[in-house]
Design a protein around this motif. Structure first.
Motif, PDB file in Angstrom:
ATOM      1  N   UNK B  55      65.162 -87.601  29.192  1.00 32.22           N
ATOM      2  CA  UNK B  55      63.705 -87.570  28.999  1.00 32.22           C
ATOM      3  C   UNK B  55      63.161 -88.970  28.727  1.00 32.22           C
ATOM      4  N   UNK B  56      63.872 -89.720  27.887  1.00 29.54           N
ATOM      5  CA  UNK B  56      63.447 -91.087  27.591  1.00 29.54           C
ATOM      6  C   UNK B  56      63.444 -91.915  28.876  1.00 29.54           C
ATOM      7  N   UNK B  59      60.491 -91.005  31.007  1.00 28.59           N
ATOM      8  CA  UNK B  59      59.258 -91.568  30.437  1.00 28.59           C
ATOM      9  C   UNK B  59      59.173 -93.065  30.712  1.00 28.59           C
ATOM     10  N   UNK B  60      60.280 -93.772  30.576  1.00 34.26           N
ATOM     11  CA  UNK B  60      60.288 -95.214  30.825  1.00 34.26           C
ATOM     12  C   UNK B  60      59.870 -95.538  32.255  1.00 34.26           C
ATOM     13  N   UNK B  64      56.727 -87.636  34.502  1.00 37.04           N
ATOM     14  CA  UNK B  64      56.569 -86.515  33.588  1.00 37.04           C
ATOM     15  C   UNK B  64      57.833 -85.662  33.657  1.00 37.04           C
ATOM     16  N   UNK B  65      58.229 -85.123  32.526  1.00 38.19           N
ATOM     17  CA  UNK B  65      59.417 -84.268  32.546  1.00 38.19           C
ATOM     18  C   UNK B  65      59.087 -82.916  31.951  1.00 38.19           C
TER      19      UNK B  65
END
Lengths: 317, 317, 317
Positions: B55-56, B59-60, B64-65
């Motif tokens: 997820x990180x 986001x980086x 969108x997850x």
């Protein structure tokens, strides 16, 4: 649009379908519309397609979404007025719901019927209490008796695949291993009747009559073959009995749609809201064939949700 | 990169390592790359580091997850072709998977082996069916037999800590209280052999031979002390038997790495994918010492995932 | 602010209240403050208001948040130093926590007391180990003995409703069906005493004395009627015994606040942190009346969390 819990919240179905198809062609057309707005998604029951498609729709509109599985991450809610809460329910809807108005801009709720208490279920006790105790727009992600986001996706899908001006659309009961809600069937009937642009037939075994307030206007038969004749669309779905409430006594596998039966139709397209029990509700041969449009139908859940959220957002601005 | 399920999906490991270290130095370098793209993360099994680090990473990259714990938020999937679904499985992979292609741009999946049906596990039944029934890139977040995001993080970590030109890297079996998958060990062996820039040794008790298709090329021994001699890196990991499939008969605590044993190494750095059973797999004295690089290794999971997602995104544009 | 686990982490309560009310008036005033920052929210216990309000607060500050329900999505953590982990715990806090520093910029944790081991609970074993083994700011989303985000929201709410210069604030014990933590009561007492701008009274049955380190400075009585006399605010809350640790022997319903009792107050406003057991802790007639400010209090959780996160972010930049 101030809320979305039934076709009665809709002014013009074809307008919604048109908007949905526009979003399908251009998902990020309204990426700014939801900026700074937050959608709360509360699940009292499990969901896969509805949860994901609604989150995708919210993201496409630039909204933030927060998912909360009340049943798993939270605790049991109390819905009875005047309850002395000395049992297993931890919080009353009257206390939980108003706070949702403070945290969110739009509240989406998923709940299911008990299939035991018909009065509570058909009065939409849970959904109505959320509506009564919040002051933000409420969107049903399936309730005790209806599933309007599904029905809108269904009509979008029919519109996309339609060749005849007034297609024959058949909703046919199918066997299942356990008693299911009537929501999808009720809702599809309600929307088809409101839409009025199809020749709409419902087929089911005796004892599986749906609530007439939803089916009124449809042709209803116990003869599946007759129903299937020349059908352009066949919507396959199980439901438990409405009259003998929540009971599923019929397991007659002859009601399962097969390729053989499909020959009766006008090259009918086969629909199902999913999840589907293969070779119980629908045969592999159909689901794996070109006749099946169930994936397209599920994919259209995104555009259905995006259209509804978009209309609600527009009414808020 | 069109998918990421094994080292065989990788052209050049060192290139990936280089990209990963560049992201570590500058996490938001490609913040625009994933704009408007959506990653679906499906978990059929629990996960902590993999879930959060992926997820990180997403986001980086500006993606969108959406996380979906199928095992907890959804329902049991059916994988058998032709199944008559009258049991506990609610939806067939053939129906669930195609919709993921409609909702997401990249699909990440976590699944585990049964440890009972070796044929199903080693054919990667679940993962392969997701791949077969979707048409978007699939990323394994650990599958029945491999854990490539972990292995890439492992090689990133070795590269960061490496002093010798060709380090000696030892994968050593460790005791555990219950039968574990072979994935991490298989995958590390597969990547080390493909990398080819280490002197790679595997040590385990008799009966714990891994699938030779992954270990081929490595030195294999039953003598842990001999393996540890002059090692620069010691990767500690339990796995259950591949031959006597899924069985964990050895609980010989003398296989637990201790400071005493570590003296045999060349000031060897100790690795583990976590979670680790302290004082069963690895002693406190090692995990709490400077020799342990397990936190760095887990932290590198972000850069491993970010590099993989980035390569997939680039291949889509 | 470097962490937020107790009022002792706060320099000036009124400054925080002022900031919170400014955010309430203008939620997106600092939308850029958290850009590129990520908050990890770990739940070892269920949460509804705390989880959602903290996510909303993080979003308002432009931060990304990742929620992880360790109890449901992960596995059991071990907290005992030197544990031989051959039982049901899968990962030691010493291994799990440091990685959180790598994945997140701020770590928020929710944990509960055992109500069995008073020493562990009152030493804040779990929270303190997270703090010890991470090197990023830690925010308590309720711990074994305190609930500071709630207490800050409580003082915000009192400030908003306050008419007297020095209001009389009564914390009164209420019956419940099961033993509850002392956190909310401890924390409210601690904050009220630190605030010092109220005439603060605690009323409870004999045997329900709270830890004096939190209550010191307050007037304590076993006479609820006497306490209620002329009260401007009545905070209703159950807690289990601190001395006879975790026991809930009193079920005396005469301690439930009613409209009749409320007449003793100075048109006192009624507070509760929620969830509340209706007609056990608090009567319907009060909760449904204008006297209740519980929804406002819960809504203020957003501004409490946003203020705390904002102060932490500012100390990081």
């Amino acid at each position: 649009m101030k809320k979305f819990t039934s076709v009665t919240d809709v002014t013009n179905i074809n307008d919604l379908v048109k908007q949905a198809l526009a979003y399908k062609a251009n998902p990020f057309a309204d990426k700014q519309l939801g900026a700074g707005k937050r959608i709360g998604m509360l699940f009292l029951n499990p969901s896969m397609r509805t949860r994901i498609s609604t989150q995708v729709a919210a993201q496409n509109l630039g909204m933030e979404s927060i998912v909360f599985n009340i049943d798993k991450e939270g605790w049991a809610l109390e819905f009875a007025e005047g309850a002395v809460m000395n049992g297993t329910t931890v919080e009353h809807i009257k206390d939980a719901a108003p706070i949702m108005s403070e945290y969110f801009d739009i509240l989406c709720i998923r709940t299911f019927p008990s299939l035991k208490n018909k009065t509570d279920d058909y009065s939409e006790l849970v959904l109505q209490q959320f509506i009564a105790h919040t002051n933000i727009p409420v969107v049903s992600m399936e309730s005790a008796t209806l599933h309007p986001l599904q029905s809108l996706a269904d009509i979008i899908t029919i519109t996309e695949n339609q060749t005849a001006k007034k297609p024959k659309v058949v909703l046919t009961w199918a066997p299942h291993v356990k008693p299911l809600p009537q929501c999808v069937a009720n809702s599809f009937a309600q929307w088809m009747n409101a839409w009025g642009e199809a020749d709409f037939v419902i087929a089911h075994p005796e004892g599986y009559e749906l609530d007439p307030s939803f089916t009124k206007g449809a042709t209803i038969t116990h003869n599946q073959d007759e129903a299937l004749k020349d059908a352009d669309f066949v919507y396959v779905k199980n439901w438990s009995s409405y009259n003998d409430y929540g009971v599923a006594s019929c397991h007659d596998q002859s009601w399962m749609l097969t390729q053989e039966k499909l020959k009766l139709t006008n090259e009918g397209k086969v629909m199902h809201c999913l999840p589907v029990r293969r070779n119980i509700e629908l045969s592999d041969e159909i689901l794996d064939s070109e006749s099946s449009i169930v994936t397209q139908q599920a994919a259209n859940r995104v555009w259905s949700a995006q259209t509804v959220l978009s209309n609600i957002l527009k009414s808020m601005n």
